[in-house]
Design a protein around this motif. Structure first.
Motif, PDB file in Angstrom:
ATOM      1  N   ARG A  62      71.753  43.400  40.212  1.00  0.00           N
ATOM      2  CA  ARG A  62      71.194  44.410  39.570  1.00  0.00           C
ATOM      3  C   ARG A  62      69.678  44.201  39.063  1.00  0.00           C
ATOM      4  O   ARG A  62      69.144  45.441  38.868  1.00  0.00           O
ATOM      5  CB  ARG A  62      71.983  43.999  37.657  1.00  0.00           C
ATOM      6  N   ILE A  63      69.214  42.875  39.437  1.00  0.00           N
ATOM      7  CA  ILE A  63      67.373  43.202  38.954  1.00  0.00           C
ATOM      8  C   ILE A  63      67.328  44.250  40.048  1.00  0.00           C
ATOM      9  O   ILE A  63      66.049  44.196  40.022  1.00  0.00           O
ATOM     10  CB  ILE A  63      67.751  41.990  38.578  1.00  0.00           C
ATOM     11  N   HIS A  64      67.560  43.335  40.889  1.00  0.00           N
ATOM     12  CA  HIS A  64      67.354  44.700  42.532  1.00  0.00           C
ATOM     13  C   HIS A  64      66.688  45.723  42.329  1.00  0.00           C
ATOM     14  O   HIS A  64      66.381  46.621  43.080  1.00  0.00           O
ATOM     15  CB  HIS A  64      67.258  44.019  43.425  1.00  0.00           C
ATOM     16  N   ARG A  65      68.197  45.976  42.043  1.00  0.00           N
ATOM     17  CA  ARG A  65      68.230  47.926  41.307  1.00  0.00           C
ATOM     18  C   ARG A  65      67.428  48.714  40.276  1.00  0.00           C
ATOM     19  O   ARG A  65      67.842  49.972  39.722  1.00  0.00           O
ATOM     20  CB  ARG A  65      69.745  47.935  41.687  1.00  0.00           C
ATOM     21  N   GLY A  66      66.371  47.345  39.718  1.00  0.00           N
ATOM     22  CA  GLY A  66      65.798  47.703  38.537  1.00  0.00           C
ATOM     23  C   GLY A  66      66.629  48.197  37.316  1.00  0.00           C
ATOM     24  O   GLY A  66      65.748  48.637  36.520  1.00  0.00           O
ATOM     25  N   ALA A 101      66.319  28.034  42.449  1.00  0.00           N
ATOM     26  CA  ALA A 101      65.146  27.053  43.245  1.00  0.00           C
ATOM     27  C   ALA A 101      63.752  28.293  43.533  1.00  0.00           C
ATOM     28  O   ALA A 101      62.954  28.821  42.927  1.00  0.00           O
ATOM     29  CB  ALA A 101      65.237  26.609  45.184  1.00  0.00           C
ATOM     30  N   MET A 102      64.375  29.773  43.742  1.00  0.00           N
ATOM     31  CA  MET A 102      63.799  30.731  43.744  1.00  0.00           C
ATOM     32  C   MET A 102      63.816  30.909  42.340  1.00  0.00           C
ATOM     33  O   MET A 102      62.011  32.366  42.028  1.00  0.00           O
ATOM     34  CB  MET A 102      64.670  32.457  44.223  1.00  0.00           C
ATOM     35  N   GLU A 109      57.676  37.157  40.252  1.00  0.00           N
ATOM     36  CA  GLU A 109      58.230  38.243  41.002  1.00  0.00           C
ATOM     37  C   GLU A 109      59.623  38.819  40.291  1.00  0.00           C
ATOM     38  O   GLU A 109      60.123  40.339  40.480  1.00  0.00           O
ATOM     39  CB  GLU A 109      58.592  38.291  42.110  1.00  0.00           C
ATOM     40  N   PHE A 110      60.556  37.995  40.158  1.00  0.00           N
ATOM     41  CA  PHE A 110      61.725  38.708  39.214  1.00  0.00           C
ATOM     42  C   PHE A 110      61.290  39.125  38.520  1.00  0.00           C
ATOM     43  O   PHE A 110      62.221  39.931  37.775  1.00  0.00           O
ATOM     44  CB  PHE A 110      62.555  37.461  38.947  1.00  0.00           C
ATOM     45  N   GLU A 111      60.797  38.749  37.194  1.00  0.00           N
ATOM     46  CA  GLU A 111      59.947  39.410  35.993  1.00  0.00           C
ATOM     47  C   GLU A 111      59.483  41.018  36.153  1.00  0.00           C
ATOM     48  O   GLU A 111      59.850  42.165  34.884  1.00  0.00           O
ATOM     49  CB  GLU A 111      59.126  38.025  35.161  1.00  0.00           C
ATOM     50  N   ALA A 112      59.158  40.825  37.368  1.00  0.00           N
ATOM     51  CA  ALA A 112      58.941  42.466  37.303  1.00  0.00           C
ATOM     52  C   ALA A 112      59.436  43.099  37.332  1.00  0.00           C
ATOM     53  O   ALA A 112      59.222  44.426  37.281  1.00  0.00           O
ATOM     54  CB  ALA A 112      57.305  42.055  38.835  1.00  0.00           C
ATOM     55  N   MET A 113      60.427  43.035  38.251  1.00  0.00           N
ATOM     56  CA  MET A 113      61.490  43.921  38.854  1.00  0.00           C
ATOM     57  C   MET A 113      62.477  44.180  37.110  1.00  0.00           C
ATOM     58  O   MET A 113      62.729  44.842  37.731  1.00  0.00           O
ATOM     59  CB  MET A 113      61.832  43.300  39.945  1.00  0.00           C
ATOM     60  N   ILE A 114      62.292  43.145  36.207  1.00  0.00           N
ATOM     61  CA  ILE A 114      63.398  43.474  35.265  1.00  0.00           C
ATOM     62  C   ILE A 114      62.487  44.541  34.602  1.00  0.00           C
ATOM     63  O   ILE A 114      61.056  44.615  34.436  1.00  0.00           O
ATOM     64  CB  ILE A 114      63.210  41.866  34.597  1.00  0.00           C
TER      65      ILE A 114
END
Ligand code: SF4
Length: 128
Positions: A62-66, A101-102, A109-114
């Motif tokens: 879901r995160i990866h799909r934006g 760990a990621m 990087e995760f926050e930017a994609m959310i």
């Protein structure tokens, strides 16, 4: 290198693999592929692994799909925490550790994609 030292560093010894990635790799996509692997490999014998690996993959997907939500990183950590130490074999821990760990090492990087305007569905009733 020994079991206790590696455990203190947040990992574990055992059979394993080394994945070399350069800094152009998307860590969200990398975690998505890793999570899919563990979901696929789960034999389904114990509930935290059978259900949890699917939750992990669907959340990262879901995160990866934006379509990630602000609460998703805490939810990922929560799901991973509920898998670790609660499964029959080490696959459960192996699935949960990379998630934590990621997020720990690549959180921006995760926050930017959310998306900033992502939904505000409460964690308790979130559907993934
Ligand atoms: S932790 Fe191991 S035994 Fe349990 S469901 Fe996952 S793969 Fe099967």
């Amino acid at each position: 290198m020994d079991y206790d030292s590696i455990a203190k560093a947040g990992s574990m010894l055992g059979s394993g693999a080394v994945i070399v990635m350069d800094d152009s790799r998307c860590m969200v996509e990398s975690l998505k592929r890793l999570s899919y692997f563990y979901m696929h490999e789960s034999c389904g014998q114990c509930t935290p692994c059978r259900e949890g690996t699917g939750w992990l993959w669907r959340l990262v997907d879901r995160i990866h799909r934006g379509e990630g939500r602000p609460a998703d990183l805490a939810l990922l950590d929560n799901v991973a925490g509920n898998i670790m130490g609660r499964t029959i074999c080490a696959l459960g821990d192996a699935a949960a550790m990379p998630v934590r760990a990621m997020i720990k090492h690549f959180r921006p990087e995760f926050e930017a994609m959310i998306r900033a305007d992502a939904g505000t569905t409460p964690v308790a009733s979130a559907t993934v």
